[in-house]
Design an enzyme around this catalytic site. Structure first.
Site, PDB file in Angstrom:
ATOM      1  N   GLY A 193      -0.885   3.362 -23.966  1.00  0.00           N
ATOM      2  CA  GLY A 193      -0.198   4.638 -24.080  1.00  0.00           C
ATOM      3  C   GLY A 193       0.965   4.601 -25.049  1.00  0.00           C
ATOM      4  N   MET A 194       0.680   4.259 -26.302  1.00  0.00           N
ATOM      5  CA  MET A 194       1.720   4.209 -27.321  1.00  0.00           C
ATOM      6  C   MET A 194       1.099   4.427 -28.691  1.00  0.00           C
ATOM      7  SD  MET A 194       2.417   0.090 -27.132  1.00  0.00           S
ATOM      8  CE  MET A 194       2.167   0.036 -25.348  1.00  0.00           C
ATOM      9  N   ALA A 238      -3.359   4.386 -32.396  1.00  0.00           N
ATOM     10  CA  ALA A 238      -3.193   5.085 -31.115  1.00  0.00           C
ATOM     11  C   ALA A 238      -3.742   4.189 -30.012  1.00  0.00           C
ATOM     12  CB  ALA A 238      -3.927   6.417 -31.138  1.00  0.00           C
ATOM     13  N   GLU A 239      -2.864   3.648 -29.201  1.00  0.00           N
ATOM     14  CA  GLU A 239      -3.276   2.845 -28.047  1.00  0.00           C
ATOM     15  C   GLU A 239      -3.512   3.813 -26.885  1.00  0.00           C
ATOM     16  OE1 GLU A 239      -4.072  -0.188 -27.928  1.00  0.00           O
ATOM     17  OE2 GLU A 239      -3.118  -1.200 -29.631  1.00  0.00           O
ATOM     18  N   LEU A 240      -4.755   4.253 -26.785  1.00  0.00           N
ATOM     19  CA  LEU A 240      -5.110   5.293 -25.824  1.00  0.00           C
ATOM     20  C   LEU A 240      -5.145   4.748 -24.398  1.00  0.00           C
ATOM     21  CD1 LEU A 240      -8.040   6.881 -27.858  1.00  0.00           C
ATOM     22  CD2 LEU A 240      -5.658   7.651 -27.777  1.00  0.00           C
TER      23      LEU A 240
END
Length: 555
Positions: free
Chosen positions: A263-264, A334-336
């Site tokens: 999330g980042m 995008a670290e989903l």
């Protein structure tokens, strides 16, 4: 968001291919589907370009690049790429989407590692990027699904000299045995699997069977000693194909590479602190990060500073670093998906480099509580099993692949929609050349003064980034005037560059207005000879910023 396909499961190679072929066949005026080559196992490495071809070809507009599945197990990323593509094509007649497709080109490589992803999706195995040997001998406990439930979990072995014991508050979790703890039931812990090679007098988890890491294989500060780096930069056909694709598409100015999890949003540079980065590029990255935070709720972190890197310990050879440092593209990772944040663990807490045993256990308890509430099927209670080498053991724990590394399927669409919302805002930063004014003023005796005002309508400058300038990859704006005899001025000329409105330096406060506007427009004049009724044509083109044309008739 309206889509043609559902996003409640993870597509394998056959389904991914079928979706791309469907879009190619049903939207011929918008798409170009290309195989960038075959993988060692014979799968196509698909790339799709999307734009409204009625308003210009793929290479005639500024472009955004989207990719996913650099790492085989991060399949949420490939679904996010497919989702954005789906939203663009399914909604191509909706006003906002139509405007985007008229103005920009979108390029997609949804699955960079189709061979690796297929192993990940269809077996219990995990792997970094691809199922090709990385040269390490597998000696120790080799991960295997012993109980045949489709998941490789934890294995605990009763051992009076073991270093672990069940936590009193949450007995499903194990905590480290205290220094003075002599009474109780203790365990040695290993991954679920079988012993291979010489075990000697200790147990150890065997190194990964497949350790190649595509995100350490790009020619940007590449280091051979870094795990997974490969024998030399771009020695994997998949990474080489991605690099060649981006080199062949100089109109790509912004990029999102989808990974999981945490999330980042990560921004280059990775090999050094962003304090050493060009200030303008740094400010643009922060603007991109603000958009991501608004749409996804995820913070922006610099790859080097955010992960507590040092001059000797940093991620070398990463794809986003190569895209920015070597090509000048504003690429972000995008670290989903972020289960831990949903469970109440902040990103800062997750990235703490030296977690205490107590803090690690606290975070595990919060994570398990969230799993109990939202996807309890992902946790398997400790279950006895007769191990063929170790005797009585217990197997239990989490389905890591589809709870922490990737969304539980019920959350997939939500995560994809967040990624698409961000990407559809990021693309709007791209520069776009336009002709604001083009007019002819008769001077008498067939002499005519022709005037044009060329502008950049985008946030970014036409050179995209200072880094692209430093790499000498920027192209000037080309101008061509046709239809009349030119007496003064050039039929074919150039404007070196135009700033974007993001470079405006005015400041507004109650005490006054200060600073200056951006240099985003240029006035050009010609003296031509042509009789009344002659049509004069102006064409403007920039490799990074698209093209525009206008004409006027001499009175």
């Amino acid at each position: 968001m309206k889509t043609t396909f559902t996003y409640d499961h993870y597509a394998d190679y056959a389904e991914l291919t079928a979706r791309l072929v469907y879009f190619s066949e049903h939207y011929p005026n918008y798409t170009r589907l290309t195989s960038l080559g075959k993988t060692p196992e014979g799968r196509n490495l698909w790339a799709m370009e999307v734009t409204d071809l009625r308003c210009g070809d793929f290479d005639e507009k500024p472009a955004q690049h989207i990719d996913g599945n650099t790492h085989a197990g991060e399949v949420t990323g490939s679904m996010a790429a497919l989702h954005q593509l789906d939203v663009l094509l399914t909604g191509c007649e909706e006003p906002r989407i139509a405007r985007l497709l008229q103005a920009y080109t979108f390029t997609f490589i949804p699955r960079i590692s189709p061979d690796g992803a297929e192993v990940y999706l269809k077996t219990p195995d995990t792997l970094r990027s691809v199922n090709r040997p990385s040269g390490k001998a597998q000696s120790g406990v080799v991960r295997q699904d012993l109980d045949q439930d489709g998941v490789i979990r934890w294995m605990r072995i009763p051992d009076e000299t073991g270093a672990w014991t069940a936590d009193a508050e949450e007995p499903r979790l194990l905590r480290r045995r205290r220094p003075d703890e002599t009474d109780g039931v203790f365990y040695t812990v290993m991954p679920e699997g079988l012993l291979q090679g010489e075990s000697e007098d200790l147990l150890k988890a065997a190194p990964a069977r497949w350790g190649l890491d595509f995100n350490r294989n790009y020619p940007c500060w590449w280091r051979p000693e870094q795990p997974g780096a490969g024998d030399y930069p771009l020695d994997n056909p998949e990474t080489r194909a991605v690099a060649e694709f981006l080199i062949d598409h100089p109109n790509v100015g912004v990029m999102v590479t989808h990974h999981t999890s945490g999330g980042m949003i990560l921004n280059p540079p990775g090999p050094f602190s962003e304090a050493e980065q060009d200030p303008l590029d740094r400010s643009i990255y922060h603007a991109i990060g603000a958009l991501a935070t608004e749409e996804m709720g995820y913070p922006l972190l610099n790859l080097y500073d955010g992960f507590h890197c040092t001059e000797s310990d940093y991620a070398a050879g990463a794809g986003d670093d190569w895209a920015y440092l070597n090509r000048g593209i504003f690429a972000v990772t995008a670290e989903l998906w972020d289960l831990q944040s949903r469970a109440g663990i902040s990103v800062e807490e997750q990235l703490e480099p030296e977690l205490s045993d107590a803090e690690r256990l606290r975070q595990q308890k919060l994570t398990l509580a969230w799993i109990d509430a939202h996807c309890p099927q992902a946790w398997k209670p400790w279950t006895p099993l007769e191990h063929p080498q170790l005797g009585q053991v217990e197997i239990g724990g989490l389905d890591y692949k589809f709870t922490i590394q990737n969304c539980p399927p019920a959350y997939l669409r939500e995560e994809c929609e967040k990624a698409t919302r961000f990407a559809l805002r990021q693309v709007c930063l791209l520069p776009r050349v336009a002709i604001m004014r083009f007019q002819a003023q008769p001077l008498g005796h067939d002499f005519v003064k022709v005037t044009a005002e060329i502008v950049n309508r985008g946030y970014l400058p036409t050179w995209i980034s200072r880094q692209r300038q430093a790499m000498k990859l920027t192209k000037p704006i080309q101008i061509e005037l046709t239809g009349a005899e030119i007496l003064q001025g050039q039929a074919q000329g150039e404007i070196e560059a135009l700033e974007g409105y993001g470079q405006d330096q005015t400041e507004l406060s109650f005490s006054g207005v200060y600073g200056q506007t951006a240099a985003l427009r240029r006035k050009i004049e010609w003296i031509v000879r042509a009789p009344a009724g002659t049509r004069v044509q102006l064409n403007v083109r920039c490799a990074q910023a698209g093209q525009a044309s206008a004409s006027c008739v001499i009175d």
